[in-house]
Scaffold this motif. Structure first.
Motif, PDB file in Angstrom:
ATOM      1  N   ASP A   1      40.812  41.497 118.269  1.00 40.03           N
ATOM      2  CA  ASP A   1      41.623  40.380 117.467  1.00 40.03           C
ATOM      3  C   ASP A   1      41.218  40.621 115.860  1.00 40.03           C
ATOM      4  O   ASP A   1      42.018  39.912 115.125  1.00 40.03           O
ATOM      5  CB  ASP A   1      41.243  39.127 117.935  1.00 40.03           C
ATOM      6  N   ASP A   2      40.249  41.435 115.628  1.00 41.92           N
ATOM      7  CA  ASP A   2      39.664  41.425 114.336  1.00 41.92           C
ATOM      8  C   ASP A   2      40.469  42.702 113.572  1.00 41.92           C
ATOM      9  O   ASP A   2      40.181  43.058 112.432  1.00 41.92           O
ATOM     10  CB  ASP A   2      38.376  41.556 114.288  1.00 41.92           C
ATOM     11  N   GLN A   3      41.358  43.427 114.268  1.00 40.79           N
ATOM     12  CA  GLN A   3      41.808  44.803 113.764  1.00 40.79           C
ATOM     13  C   GLN A   3      43.425  44.310 113.489  1.00 40.79           C
ATOM     14  O   GLN A   3      43.910  43.407 114.191  1.00 40.79           O
ATOM     15  CB  GLN A   3      41.823  45.633 114.590  1.00 40.79           C
ATOM     16  N   PRO A   4      44.055  44.877 112.577  1.00 39.51           N
ATOM     17  CA  PRO A   4      45.582  44.823 112.476  1.00 39.51           C
ATOM     18  C   PRO A   4      46.120  45.420 113.462  1.00 39.51           C
ATOM     19  O   PRO A   4      45.796  46.086 114.542  1.00 39.51           O
ATOM     20  CB  PRO A   4      45.764  45.387 111.121  1.00 39.51           C
ATOM     21  N   ASN A   5      47.612  45.596 113.470  1.00 41.11           N
ATOM     22  CA  ASN A   5      48.444  46.288 114.552  1.00 41.11           C
ATOM     23  C   ASN A   5      48.004  47.621 114.712  1.00 41.11           C
ATOM     24  O   ASN A   5      47.494  48.562 113.524  1.00 41.11           O
ATOM     25  CB  ASN A   5      49.787  46.152 114.087  1.00 41.11           C
ATOM     26  N   GLY A   6      48.335  48.278 115.634  1.00 43.72           N
ATOM     27  CA  GLY A   6      47.889  49.636 116.078  1.00 43.72           C
ATOM     28  C   GLY A   6      46.753  49.744 116.861  1.00 43.72           C
ATOM     29  O   GLY A   6      46.133  50.985 116.957  1.00 43.72           O
ATOM     30  N   ALA A   7      46.177  48.667 117.620  1.00 42.34           N
ATOM     31  CA  ALA A   7      45.102  48.926 118.675  1.00 42.34           C
ATOM     32  C   ALA A   7      45.479  49.208 119.854  1.00 42.34           C
ATOM     33  O   ALA A   7      44.454  49.354 120.654  1.00 42.34           O
ATOM     34  CB  ALA A   7      44.639  47.285 118.543  1.00 42.34           C
ATOM     35  N   GLY A   8      46.540  49.777 120.152  1.00 42.43           N
ATOM     36  CA  GLY A   8      46.768  50.256 121.430  1.00 42.43           C
ATOM     37  C   GLY A   8      46.449  51.974 121.562  1.00 42.43           C
ATOM     38  O   GLY A   8      45.555  52.162 120.682  1.00 42.43           O
ATOM     39  N   ALA A   9      46.553  52.333 122.568  1.00 47.14           N
ATOM     40  CA  ALA A   9      45.766  53.626 123.254  1.00 47.14           C
ATOM     41  C   ALA A   9      46.726  54.656 123.327  1.00 47.14           C
ATOM     42  O   ALA A   9      48.097  54.462 123.750  1.00 47.14           O
ATOM     43  CB  ALA A   9      45.253  53.935 124.459  1.00 47.14           C
ATOM     44  N   GLN A  10      46.933  55.824 122.220  1.00 46.19           N
ATOM     45  CA  GLN A  10      47.628  56.904 122.337  1.00 46.19           C
ATOM     46  C   GLN A  10      47.534  58.128 123.337  1.00 46.19           C
ATOM     47  O   GLN A  10      48.344  58.786 123.557  1.00 46.19           O
ATOM     48  CB  GLN A  10      48.309  57.284 121.022  1.00 46.19           C
TER      49      GLN A  10
END
Length: 537
Positions: free
Chosen positions: A230-239
Motif C-alpha cells: 500500500d505504500d507504493q504506487p501502481n506497478g506492485a505486481g509480479a512479472q
C-alpha cells in the motif's frame, strides 16, 4: 560412512569408463557443427532466421519456449480470421521444428488457435512453459480473471486439466498471470498481479495448482496468495518468478522508479528471512521501470534487468541481490544498450535481449554480461535483420544444443520472427545424482550447483584457468582449473572435449571441505542452462 561419500567413491571409480562409453554412444548426436558465439545458425530457417506466414498476420509474440526435442513454441495474441476486433481474445500457439519450419504435426499446420469470449478488460496470453511430459502451459488473463490453459504435446486441449483444459482465477479484483514456474512434483506456480477495482492499486498475485489443474489448497488461502504494498504506487505486481532448489519462490516486479523482489516459502507464506517481511524494495536513481527480467544464480544471488534514464535516452542495467534480499553493493552494474528478458548460461554468464531506444527506432539487440557485472565485449552478434522497419526483440530461450532462440515481433507486418544464435558452454552432470553439475566455457567463467542428495542447494560462480589438453588416444579438449581461499574454500578441475567427434568429459568439485563430487558428461551438445540429463541421452 555416509551415502553421499559412498556415491562419490563409486563415481570416481567408474566416471572415466562411463564418460568414454557415453562419448561413443553420442558420437552421432554431435553432427551439429560448433559455431563461434554470436553467429546465426545457417541450418535454421533461412540463413538463421524464420518468419511466420499465416493467412491473417495479426500476431504479437509474448514468449518462446523450447521442447526437449529442440522444437520451438511461441505464444501471443493472434490467430483471428479477421484483422478487425470481434470481442474475443485470440491467441496463437505455434510450434516450429528445430530447423525453423512450422511443424505440421502440431495443431493445424503448426498452429493452435485459442479463441475465448472477452470484454473490455485487459486480455492477453503472456506466459508459456513446457512440462517434463511434453504438455504445454499457457497463462495470461481474460475478462478480469487470471487464466491458465494446458495442451497435450500434439496441441489438443488437455481435458485432464481442470476438466476442459482451462482454469481461471477470480481473486476479488482484476487478475492477470505473467509468469510460470514448475515444481519437481508437478505442481504449477503462477505469478502476476491483482488490481483492486476500488483503489486501482496493484498487488503481487501468486497461485499454485496441482498437476490436474485444481487449486492446491495447501498453498496460501485455497491456492492463492495476494500481497499488497500500500505504500507504493501502481506497478506492485509480479512479472517474473523463479524457484530455488529448496522450493522457495522468488518473484520480481515493481514499477516507475522502484524495483520489487519478494520471496515466499513453499506453503505461500512470506519468507521472513528475506528483505523486510519477505520483500525488498529498491529505489535507484534513474530507474525507469520494474524488473524486466529475473534469473537465479547458482550461488543463490538474483539478477534483475532494468531500463535506466541516461541523458536524453534510456539504457539498461542489472541489479544483483544477495540470497537474503539485500542489494549487492559489490556488484558492478553493467552499462547496457538494452534492458529486457534474461537467460542464464551454464557458465554463469547472463544473456539480455531487448531493444535500444532513442529518437528513431533501433534494432533489437542481444548482449551478454559476465558474472562480475562487466559487459562481455567478446560477444559480437551478427546483425539479426528480419526485413521489417521495426523488429522488437521480445524473449529468448536456451535449448540444449549450443544455440539460443530469440523471438521477435515484426511490428510492421504483425508476424513472428525467430533467430537461432550460437552460444556454447560445456556441461558436466553427475550421472547418479543429477542435482549436481558444473558448466564452463572458453571464457574461463564457470558455475556449479549442489542441489541433489545431501547437497547444500547452492554452488559457485567464479572464474578459472583454461588450457588445451589431449589425453592419449583421445580427441583434444579443454581443461578448467580453479580454486578459492577460506572461508569458502573450493577446488574445481574439469575437462571436456570441445569438438564434434565425441561428447564426453569429467570433473571433480570440492567445496568447503566437503567430499568431492565427481561428474561425467551426459550430453554431447553442451549448452543446457541447467545441465540437465536430457531425455534419450
Amino acid at each position: 560412512m555416509t551415502r553421499s561419500v559412498l556415491q562419490s567413491r563409486r563415481l570416481r571409480s567408474r566416471v572415466l569408463p562411463l564418460a568414454f562409453a557415453i562419448g561413443a554412444t553420442l558420437a552421432a548426436a554431435s553432427a551439429q557443427a560448433k559455431l563461434p558465439d554470436g553467429v546465426l545458425d545457417p541450418a535454421f530457417g533461412r540463413r538463421g532466421l524464420a518468419i511466420s506466414d499465416f493467412a491473417v498476420n495479426d500476431d504479437f509474440v509474448r514468449a518462446v519456449a523450447i521442447q526437449a526435442d529442440g522444437k520451438i513454441l511461441t505464444i501471443g495474441e493472434g490467430g483471428s480470421d479477421s484483422a478487425q476486433p470481434d470481442g474475443r481474445l485470440h491467441c496463437r500457439l505455434v510450434r516450429f521444428g528445430a530447423d525453423g519450419k512450422l511443424d505440421p504435426a502440431f495443431g493445424t499446420d503448426g498452429e493452435v488457435r485459442i479463441s475465448l469470449e472477452s470484454s473490455a478488460q485487459p486480455a492477453a496470453c503472456r506466459a508459456l512453459a513446457v512440462q517434463a511430459d511434453g504438455r504445454i502451459l499457457v497463462a495470461g488473463g481474460n475478462q478480469g480473471n487470471a487464466l491458465v490453459l494446458r495442451f497435450l504435446a500434439n496441441g489438443k486441449p488437455d481435458r485432464g486439466f481442470s476438466r476442459d483444459g482451462v482454469q481461471t482465477l477470480d481473486a476479488g479484483g482484476i487478475e492477470d498471470f505473467y509468469a510460470i514456474a514448475q515444481q519437481a512434483d508437478g505442481r504449477i506456480v503462477l505469478a502476476g498481479k491483482r488490481v483492486d477495482e476500488d483503489t486501482g492499486r496493484d498487488a503481487v498475485l501468486l497461485a499454485r495448482y496441482r498437476s490436474d489443474g485444481q487449486a492446491d489448497r495447501w498453498f496460501g488461502r485455497n491456492g492463492v496468495v495476494v500481497t499488497p504494498h500500500d505504500d507504493q504506487p501502481n506497478g506492485a505486481g509480479a512479472q517474473h518468478v523463479v524457484l530455488q532448489p529448496d522450493s522457495k519462490i522468488v518473484v520480481a516486479g515493481g514499477g516507475g522508479r522502484w524495483n520489487l523482489i519478494a520471496r515466499y516459502l513453499g506453503d505461500g507464506r512470506a519468507d521472513a528471512k528475506f528483505g523486510k517481511d519477505g520483500t525488498t524494495i529498491d529505489r535507484i536513481t534513474g530507474l525507469n521501470a520494474g524488473a524486466q527480467g529475473l534469473v537465479l544464480q547458482t550461488d543463490g544471488k538474483f539478477l534483475s534487468s532494468h531500463p535506466i534514464v541516461a541523458g536524453s535516452g534510456v539504457r539498461g542495467t542489472l541489479l544483483r541481490h544477495n540470497a537474503d534480499g539485500s542489494l549487492d553493493t559489490t556488484y558492478h552494474r553493467p552499462d547496457l544498450e538494452i534492458s529486457g528478458r534474461l537467460a542464464r548460461q551454464a557458465d554463469g554468464r547472463v544473456l539480455v535481449v531487448g531493444n535500444a531506444t532513442g529518437a528513431a527506432p533501433k534494432p533489437g539487440r542481444l548482449q551478454r554480461v559476465n558474472p562480475d557485472g562487466s559487459v562481455d565485449t567478446t560477444f559480437t552478434v551478427a546483425p539479426i535483420e528480419f526485413g521489417g522497419n521495426e523488429d522488437y526483440f521480445i524473449d529468448l530461450a536456451i535449448p540444449g544444443s549450443g544455440r539460443m532462440i530469440v523471438a521477435a515481433w515484426l511490428s510492421d507486418e504483425n508476424r513472428i520472427g525467430l533467430a537461432k544464435v550460437a552460444a556454447t558452454t560445456y556441461c558436466l552432470a553427475d550421472p547418479v545424482n543429477p542435482g549436481r553439475w558444473i558448466g564452463f566455457s572458453e571464457s574461463g567463467w564457470f558455475s556449479t550447483i549442489d542441489s541433489g542428495f545431501g547437497g547444500s542447494g547452492q554452488g559457485l560462480v567464479a572464474k578459472g584457468r583454461l588450457r588445451s589438453v589431449q589425453p592419449q588416444g583421445q580427441p583434444a579438449g579443454r581443461a578448467l582449473s580453479a580454486g578459492g581461499p577460506s572461508p569458502a574454500a573450493y577446488r574445481v578441475d574439469a575437462f571436456a572435449v570441445t569438438g564434434d567427434v565425441r561428447g564426453f568429459g569429467f570433473a571433480n568439485v570440492a567445496k568447503r571441505g566437503s567430499a568431492p563430487a565427481t561428474y561425467g558428461l551426459v550430453d554431447a551438445q553442451m549448452n543446457d542452462p541447467a545441465c540437465k540429463i536430457l531425455p534419450g541421452r
